[in-house]
Enzyme design. Structure first.
Site, PDB file in Angstrom:
ATOM      1  N   HIS A  44      45.342  21.027  58.020  1.00 37.97           N
ATOM      2  CA  HIS A  44      44.982  20.670  56.624  1.00 37.97           C
ATOM      3  C   HIS A  44      46.142  20.713  54.983  1.00 37.97           C
ATOM      4  O   HIS A  44      46.614  21.794  55.165  1.00 37.97           O
ATOM      5  CB  HIS A  44      42.611  21.370  56.340  1.00 37.97           C
ATOM      6  CG  HIS A  44      43.094  23.162  55.837  1.00 37.97           C
ATOM      7  ND1 HIS A  44      44.198  23.684  55.442  1.00 37.97           N
ATOM      8  CD2 HIS A  44      43.058  23.562  57.224  1.00 37.97           C
ATOM      9  CE1 HIS A  44      44.351  24.817  55.433  1.00 37.97           C
ATOM     10  NE2 HIS A  44      43.515  24.886  57.113  1.00 37.97           N
ATOM     11  N   HIS A  47      47.577  23.660  54.908  1.00 40.67           N
ATOM     12  CA  HIS A  47      48.813  23.775  55.520  1.00 40.67           C
ATOM     13  C   HIS A  47      49.805  22.595  55.287  1.00 40.67           C
ATOM     14  O   HIS A  47      50.889  23.221  54.856  1.00 40.67           O
ATOM     15  CB  HIS A  47      48.626  24.106  57.249  1.00 40.67           C
ATOM     16  CG  HIS A  47      48.142  24.156  57.356  1.00 40.67           C
ATOM     17  ND1 HIS A  47      46.945  23.919  58.167  1.00 40.67           N
ATOM     18  CD2 HIS A  47      47.566  25.744  58.317  1.00 40.67           C
ATOM     19  CE1 HIS A  47      45.784  24.469  59.414  1.00 40.67           C
ATOM     20  NE2 HIS A  47      46.468  26.093  59.207  1.00 40.67           N
TER      21      HIS A  47
HETATM   22  P1  AMP Z   1      46.541  29.217  60.490  1.00 37.67           P
HETATM   23  O1  AMP Z   1      46.456  28.054  61.402  1.00 37.67           O
HETATM   24  O2  AMP Z   1      45.387  29.621  59.816  1.00 37.67           O
HETATM   25  O3  AMP Z   1      46.603  30.479  60.716  1.00 37.67           O
HETATM   26  O4  AMP Z   1      47.023  29.280  58.514  1.00 37.67           O
HETATM   27  C1  AMP Z   1      47.525  28.998  59.131  1.00 37.67           C
HETATM   28  C2  AMP Z   1      48.949  29.739  57.638  1.00 37.67           C
HETATM   29  O5  AMP Z   1      48.102  28.557  56.406  1.00 37.67           O
HETATM   30  C3  AMP Z   1      48.571  31.338  56.948  1.00 37.67           C
HETATM   31  O6  AMP Z   1      50.161  31.492  56.352  1.00 37.67           O
HETATM   32  C4  AMP Z   1      47.066  30.956  56.275  1.00 37.67           C
HETATM   33  O7  AMP Z   1      47.400  31.749  55.182  1.00 37.67           O
HETATM   34  C5  AMP Z   1      47.757  29.362  55.450  1.00 37.67           C
HETATM   35  N1  AMP Z   1      46.822  28.836  54.734  1.00 37.67           N
HETATM   36  C6  AMP Z   1      45.423  28.796  56.280  1.00 37.67           C
HETATM   37  N2  AMP Z   1      44.496  27.611  55.175  1.00 37.67           N
HETATM   38  C7  AMP Z   1      44.604  28.224  53.884  1.00 37.67           C
HETATM   39  C8  AMP Z   1      44.677  27.561  52.628  1.00 37.67           C
HETATM   40  N3  AMP Z   1      43.693  26.887  52.302  1.00 37.67           N
HETATM   41  N4  AMP Z   1      45.763  27.338  51.219  1.00 37.67           N
HETATM   42  C9  AMP Z   1      46.819  28.100  51.644  1.00 37.67           C
HETATM   43  N5  AMP Z   1      47.390  28.024  52.901  1.00 37.67           N
HETATM   44  C10 AMP Z   1      46.401  28.153  54.310  1.00 37.67           C
END
Ligand code: AMP
Length: 289
Positions: A44, A47
């Site tokens: 999203h 990311h």
């Molecule tokens: P995930 O795919 O949920 O493991 O997230 C991958 C990376 O994206 C991690 O470093 C998360 O902290 C970051 N991330 C997820 N959601 C957000 C968001 N809303 N804003 C900024 N970074 C995000």
């Protein structure tokens, strides 16, 4: 000549450690810097904000997509976690990424795998770890592997997962991994809800209630800045979250770096952290004071 904009180059899709290393070696040989953005996919705008920062900071950008089984408990959503690799690759092509590291579970954890990273400090702060005791061991192990596989100069993480950012930053330091961990601000919907792949699980009613978490964080931060009593503020916040239909795991004020409990603003910079379930979906968020 066609006036159509030139199609962007599809990133290389790597599925084994050997092909990943082959793909990145020419960049390194040219002296180019590499940034890695670790994700679990279902990408999203949050990311993509990490990717945009990575592109500014480094010559080459690799994004990993791996739904890491070792950070899920058997009762959690590993099986149903959204997987949409083709859509993710399309978004990463648009974003100008050079390589997508999408290992199979077997490439990441081959038979005989027997070594784990066991983080302490912020990983035992009594926040996420209290409700997901397996989580940071799984995260630290897979992130240590991602760092040694890709050997990036930079790795981007979201503040959205604040305790994770602290744990990964400390791990890279403690293991002398030669890269810089960069924490980037949380990207939100217009109504304040932090973007998350798990927001896809929310029913329309749950989605309507979900912004409560950020609203309460903001209200608590404002009250703490007015020097009101932190315990009293948090108790009011907890009540608001529960009365909006959430099952609250925690709403806490912690030291922004150590994640140790704080009694007042004199104890150092404060981060507010919250986790709560609405229906079957568990949401987390946090805010600096
Ligand atoms: P995930 O795919 O949920 O493991 O997230 C991958 C990376 O994206 C991690 O470093 C998360 O902290 C970051 N991330 C997820 N959601 C957000 C968001 N809303 N804003 C900024 N970074 C995000």
């Amino acid at each position: 000549m066609s006036k159509r904009p030139k199609a962007k180059k599809r990133p290389q899709i790597l599925r084994s450690v050997a092909t990943l290393r082959q793909a990145l070696a020419p960049y390194r040989a040219k002296g180019e810097t590499i940034a890695l953005v670790p994700t679990m996919g279902a990408l999203h705008r949050g990311h993509l904000a990490l990717v945009a920062d990575a592109r500014k900071r480094a010559d080459r950008v690799a994004v990993s997509i791996f739904v890491n089984p070792t950070q899920f408990a058997p009762t959690e959503d590993f099986g149903s976690y959204p997987r949409r690799l083709e859509a993710d690759i399309k978004a990463l092509t648009e974003a100008g990424v050079d390589a997508v590291w999408a290992p199979t579970a077997l490439a990441m954890y081959p038979p005989g795998f027997a070594t784990r990273v066991a983080p302490e400090g912020a990983a035992l702060a009594g926040l996420e770890d209290k409700f997901r005791p397996h989580f940071f061991g799984g995260v630290a192990t897979v992130v240590a592997k991602l760092f040694t596989q890709a050997q990036p100069d930079f790795a981007m993480f979201g503040q959205k997962d604040y305790q994770q950012l602290r744990v990964v930053t400390q791990m890279a330091k403690d293991l002398d991994l030669p890269l810089k961990v960069i924490g980037l601000p949380t990207v939100r919907e217009n109504d304040g809800l932090a973007l998350s792949s798990r927001n896809l699980y929310l029913s329309p009613q749950e989605r309507a209630a979900a912004p409560t978490l950020y609203r309460v964080l903001k209200a608590c931060a404002a009250a703490i800045k007015r020097n009101e009593n932190i315990d009293a503020i948090l108790n009011i916040g907890r009540g608001e979250i529960e009365s909006d239909g959430f099952a609250l795991d925690y709403l806490e004020a912690r030291h922004a770096l150590t994640l140790a409990p704080v009694a007042s603003r004199k104890d150092g910079p404060i981060r507010l952290l919250v986790a709560a379930k609405i229906g079957k979906t568990r949401l987390i968020d946090n805010l600096g004071v």
